[in-house]
Design a protein around this motif. Structure first.
Motif, short mmCIF file in Angstrom:
data_model
loop_
_atom_site.label_atom_id
_atom_site.label_comp_id
_atom_site.label_asym_id
_atom_site.label_seq_id
_atom_site.Cartn_x
_atom_site.Cartn_y
_atom_site.Cartn_z
N ILE A 135 -12.37 -21.27 4.94
CA ILE A 135 -10.95 -21.10 4.64
C ILE A 135 -10.64 -19.71 4.10
O ILE A 135 -9.71 -19.05 4.53
CB ILE A 135 -10.48 -22.17 3.64
N GLU A 136 -11.42 -19.26 3.13
CA GLU A 136 -11.08 -18.03 2.41
C GLU A 136 -11.89 -16.83 2.87
O GLU A 136 -11.36 -15.75 3.06
CB GLU A 136 -11.25 -18.26 0.91
N GLY A 137 -13.19 -17.01 2.99
CA GLY A 137 -14.02 -15.90 3.43
C GLY A 137 -15.05 -15.48 2.40
O GLY A 137 -15.86 -16.28 1.93
N GLU A 138 -14.98 -14.22 2.00
CA GLU A 138 -16.05 -13.56 1.26
C GLU A 138 -16.35 -14.13 -0.12
O GLU A 138 -17.51 -14.24 -0.51
CB GLU A 138 -15.74 -12.06 1.09
N ILE A 139 -15.33 -14.48 -0.88
CA ILE A 139 -15.54 -14.86 -2.28
C ILE A 139 -16.47 -16.07 -2.39
O ILE A 139 -17.37 -16.09 -3.23
CB ILE A 139 -14.20 -15.14 -2.98
N GLY A 140 -16.29 -17.06 -1.53
CA GLY A 140 -17.13 -18.24 -1.58
C GLY A 140 -18.59 -17.93 -1.29
O GLY A 140 -19.49 -18.50 -1.91
N VAL A 141 -18.84 -17.01 -0.37
CA VAL A 141 -20.22 -16.63 -0.04
C VAL A 141 -20.86 -15.87 -1.20
O VAL A 141 -22.00 -16.12 -1.56
CB VAL A 141 -20.25 -15.80 1.26
N VAL A 142 -20.10 -14.96 -1.80
CA VAL A 142 -20.62 -14.21 -2.94
C VAL A 142 -20.92 -15.15 -4.10
O VAL A 142 -21.98 -15.06 -4.75
CB VAL A 142 -19.63 -13.09 -3.36
N LEU A 143 -20.01 -16.09 -4.36
CA LEU A 143 -20.24 -17.08 -5.43
C LEU A 143 -21.46 -17.95 -5.12
O LEU A 143 -22.24 -18.27 -6.01
CB LEU A 143 -19.01 -17.94 -5.64
N GLY A 144 -21.61 -18.31 -3.86
CA GLY A 144 -22.80 -19.08 -3.46
C GLY A 144 -24.08 -18.31 -3.72
O GLY A 144 -25.07 -18.86 -4.20
N GLY A 145 -24.06 -17.00 -3.42
CA GLY A 145 -25.23 -16.17 -3.70
C GLY A 145 -25.52 -16.08 -5.19
O GLY A 145 -26.68 -16.11 -5.62
N ALA A 146 -24.45 -15.98 -5.99
CA ALA A 146 -24.63 -15.95 -7.44
C ALA A 146 -25.21 -17.27 -7.94
O ALA A 146 -26.10 -17.28 -8.81
CB ALA A 146 -23.30 -15.65 -8.13
N MET A 147 -24.73 -18.38 -7.38
CA MET A 147 -25.26 -19.70 -7.79
C MET A 147 -26.73 -19.83 -7.38
O MET A 147 -27.52 -20.45 -8.08
CB MET A 147 -24.43 -20.82 -7.15
N ALA A 148 -27.09 -19.24 -6.24
CA ALA A 148 -28.50 -19.26 -5.82
C ALA A 148 -29.35 -18.44 -6.79
O ALA A 148 -30.46 -18.85 -7.15
CB ALA A 148 -28.62 -18.70 -4.40
N HIS A 149 -28.82 -17.31 -7.23
CA HIS A 149 -29.54 -16.48 -8.20
C HIS A 149 -29.79 -17.25 -9.50
O HIS A 149 -30.84 -17.10 -10.13
CB HIS A 149 -28.73 -15.21 -8.49
N LEU A 150 -28.81 -18.06 -9.88
CA LEU A 150 -28.94 -18.85 -11.10
C LEU A 150 -29.77 -20.11 -10.90
O LEU A 150 -29.97 -20.89 -11.84
CB LEU A 150 -27.54 -19.23 -11.62
N GLY A 151 -30.26 -20.36 -9.67
CA GLY A 151 -31.11 -21.51 -9.40
C GLY A 151 -30.34 -22.79 -9.14
O GLY A 151 -30.95 -23.86 -9.07
N LYS A 152 -29.03 -22.72 -8.97
CA LYS A 152 -28.23 -23.94 -8.75
C LYS A 152 -28.13 -24.30 -7.28
O LYS A 152 -27.81 -25.43 -6.95
CB LYS A 152 -26.85 -23.77 -9.36
N LEU A 153 -28.35 -23.34 -6.39
CA LEU A 153 -28.33 -23.58 -4.94
C LEU A 153 -29.49 -22.82 -4.32
O LEU A 153 -30.00 -21.86 -4.90
CB LEU A 153 -27.02 -23.08 -4.33
N SER A 154 -29.87 -23.22 -3.12
CA SER A 154 -30.90 -22.49 -2.37
C SER A 154 -30.24 -21.31 -1.65
O SER A 154 -29.24 -21.49 -0.95
CB SER A 154 -31.55 -23.43 -1.36
N GLY A 155 -30.82 -20.13 -1.81
CA GLY A 155 -30.27 -18.94 -1.16
C GLY A 155 -30.26 -19.06 0.35
O GLY A 155 -29.30 -18.67 1.01
N VAL A 156 -31.33 -19.61 0.93
CA VAL A 156 -31.40 -19.79 2.38
C VAL A 156 -30.31 -20.75 2.84
O VAL A 156 -29.64 -20.51 3.85
CB VAL A 156 -32.80 -20.31 2.80
N HIS A 157 -30.10 -21.82 2.08
CA HIS A 157 -29.06 -22.79 2.46
C HIS A 157 -27.66 -22.18 2.34
O HIS A 157 -26.80 -22.45 3.17
CB HIS A 157 -29.17 -24.05 1.60
N VAL A 158 -27.44 -21.35 1.32
CA VAL A 158 -26.15 -20.67 1.18
C VAL A 158 -25.88 -19.81 2.41
O VAL A 158 -24.78 -19.86 2.99
CB VAL A 158 -26.10 -19.82 -0.11
N ILE A 159 -26.88 -19.04 2.84
CA ILE A 159 -26.71 -18.17 4.01
C ILE A 159 -26.44 -19.01 5.26
O ILE A 159 -25.53 -18.71 6.04
CB ILE A 159 -27.93 -17.26 4.20
#
Length: 194
Positions: free
Chosen positions: A23-47
């Protein structure tokens, strides 16, 4: 919008990344990457999730644009300045435009619709869409991984109630000023000097 995106990603994880990227674009992906950095999501899955969302979104806009060439929705987009710029680029460098539109702010919807109005085949667009969406998703998640936690800390430390009130008052003042200026400008244009 960014607060809603942040909540989607935080509460719904990968579904939030998908919806935000779609829906929105970039912000959600960047936030997903940040959550992966914090260990809350898998980085590969975010991508992967952001990649699928970006591919599906662009393919949907391309398909609708191509099948609904004469619709009011497509004509509304084609009347925009960004669309005219996109068509000029497509005419000169169709493949280069397909490679780069996704990385230009404001072209996420206009880009695929503009390409759909060109002579580029649907198959060629799909192949470019797959490749550029993967690069885009990796880049966005990578930015979130590298800078997301630091940016979140800065936002948390600066977004206090007094700062929010001052920023809101400044934004309101600017909004009222712009509306007043546009009203005066419109009135002058409607009343030409004798």
């Amino acid at each position: 919008m960014s607060h809603a995106v942040s909540q989607w990603v935080e509460h719904y994880g990968l579904l939030g990344v998908f919806l935000a990227a779609f829906i929105e674009g970039e912000i959600g992906v960047v936030l997903g990457g940040a959550m992966a950095h914090l260990g809350k999501l898998s980085g590969v899955h975010v991508i992967l999730v952001a990649w699928v969302a970006a591919v599906v979104s662009a393919q949907l806009f391309f398909t609708v644009g191509r099948s609904q060439r004469d619709s009011a929705w497509v004509h509304k987009l084609t009347d925009k300045r960004a669309f005219a710029l996109a068509i000029r680029w497509i005419d000169r460098h169709p493949r280069l435009f397909c490679l780069g539109y996704r990385f230009v702010y404001g072209m996420r919807v206009v880009g695929p619709v503009a390409i759909s109005q060109s002579h580029l085949s649907g198959r060629t667009f799909f192949l470019f869409n797959l490749g550029t969406a993967l690069v885009w998703a990796s880049f966005g998640a990578g930015l979130g991984w590298l800078f997301g936690p630091e940016l979140a800390h800065v936002v948390r430390s600066w977004l206090t109630l007094p700062h929010f009130i001052v920023a809101s008052l400044v934004a309101l003042g600017l909004f009222v000023g712009v509306i007043g200026w546009r009203g005066r400008r419109s009135a002058r244009a409607a009343d030409p000097a004798p």
